[in-house]
Design an enzyme around this catalytic site. Sequence first.
Site, short mmCIF file in Angstrom:
data_model
loop_
_atom_site.label_atom_id
_atom_site.label_comp_id
_atom_site.label_asym_id
_atom_site.label_seq_id
_atom_site.Cartn_x
_atom_site.Cartn_y
_atom_site.Cartn_z
N LYS A 59 -8.46 6.32 -0.93
CA LYS A 59 -8.97 7.65 -1.26
C LYS A 59 -8.76 8.59 -0.08
O LYS A 59 -9.70 8.94 0.63
CB LYS A 59 -10.44 7.57 -1.66
N LYS A 116 -13.21 14.71 -2.85
CA LYS A 116 -14.64 14.45 -2.95
C LYS A 116 -15.19 13.93 -1.63
O LYS A 116 -16.37 14.11 -1.32
CB LYS A 116 -14.95 13.50 -4.10
N ARG A 123 -5.11 -8.58 8.00
CA ARG A 123 -4.58 -8.83 9.35
C ARG A 123 -5.44 -9.78 10.16
O ARG A 123 -4.95 -10.45 11.07
CB ARG A 123 -4.47 -7.50 10.11
N GLU A 162 -12.78 8.57 5.45
CA GLU A 162 -11.51 9.12 4.98
C GLU A 162 -11.52 10.65 4.94
O GLU A 162 -10.51 11.31 5.13
CB GLU A 162 -11.19 8.59 3.58
N VAL A 193 -14.12 3.80 8.97
CA VAL A 193 -13.29 5.00 8.77
C VAL A 193 -13.91 5.89 7.70
O VAL A 193 -14.20 5.43 6.59
CB VAL A 193 -11.86 4.61 8.37
N ALA A 208 -17.99 0.06 -3.58
CA ALA A 208 -17.73 -1.36 -3.43
C ALA A 208 -19.03 -2.16 -3.27
O ALA A 208 -19.16 -3.28 -3.77
CB ALA A 208 -16.82 -1.60 -2.22
N ARG A 239 -19.87 6.50 3.18
CA ARG A 239 -19.53 6.62 4.61
C ARG A 239 -19.29 8.07 4.99
O ARG A 239 -19.60 8.49 6.11
CB ARG A 239 -18.29 5.78 4.92
N ASP A 248 -17.24 10.89 -9.59
CA ASP A 248 -16.87 10.37 -8.27
C ASP A 248 -17.39 11.28 -7.17
O ASP A 248 -17.81 10.83 -6.10
CB ASP A 248 -15.35 10.23 -8.19
#
Length: 331
Positions: A109, A194, A35, A284, A282, A143, A258, A247
């Site tokens: 996720k 997780k 965006r 999640e 964010v 990432a 995060r 994971d």
Amino acid sequence: MSEKLKFAVIGGGSWATAIAKMLCVNLSEIAWYMRNDAAIEHIEKYKHNPNYLSSVEFDTNKLRLTNNINEAVEYADYVIFAIPSAFLDAELKNLTVSLADKIIFSAIKGIVPETSLIVGEHFHIQYDIPYYNIGVITGPCHAEEVALERLSYLTIACGDPDKASIVAKSLSGNYIKAKISDDIIGTEYAAMLKNIYAIAAGIAHGLGYGDNFQSVMMSNGIREMKKFIRKVHKMKRNINDSAYLGDLLVTGYSVFSRNRMFGNMIGKGYTVKSAMMEMSMVAEGYYATKSAYKLNQGYGAKTPIIDAVYSILYEGKDAKSVFKKLTESLD
């Protein structure tokens, strides 16, 4: 085979940037929707995403950058969604082109708040996409380590193994190893759950609990995850596989997590709102906690860790008191 197929990445964040990086190694062109017009202009001029994983350099000749989600989706055979689950529904409402003939893979996720569904179920129920055209990209993988080109592992789950193999091949490289799975629902729920356990690990750290306690909590967490997923989708799976246990561990312990960071702030006394503002990213797991707790009211799995995190984040319970009680229920 994958070279002849067209891929689009939907999202401008760290996971979208990492996936675009991986695809560009193997494909001659990909479409990339985000965006942020300023970010697009920056990538076109300087070959870097200014906001996420800025160390990654792109060959812009391989990118079809666009701020129009319809243009990206229309271009592609395979559409990979990599945006926070909290924003997915709003983005999809901008679609005017059909998803009916697309292969959808999710690197998201979390739970879609508007429907309380994991992303694969959301596409299946809300957009009538058959499960054999839906897939999931999970870790264990951050990432940030993809950006640093550190050896990383992915799990690609899909009801159609050929489609899973195509995506796995398209993402693999010298430092990326990808394997396939047929447990699309289980791996996606694991990827969501997780994050909740990572918040719990962060809260524990913020409260001053050490590695000894956190190891016990993670051990209980994988067993709790197994009970929850078995209630949702019973099939033969090894919960110790990397897509589940691996994971969970990387998200619970990594400095890049995060959700752990968010939990750490809560444990130190931040309110939910102040922790989110401080992070400017964010987590999640915050949304996943509410959805998992509500879903489990129907399933009835024994989930003391999820219940504890929910009571802190959504009921305003004192974290210190909740965790003191939680220590008595773990083994």
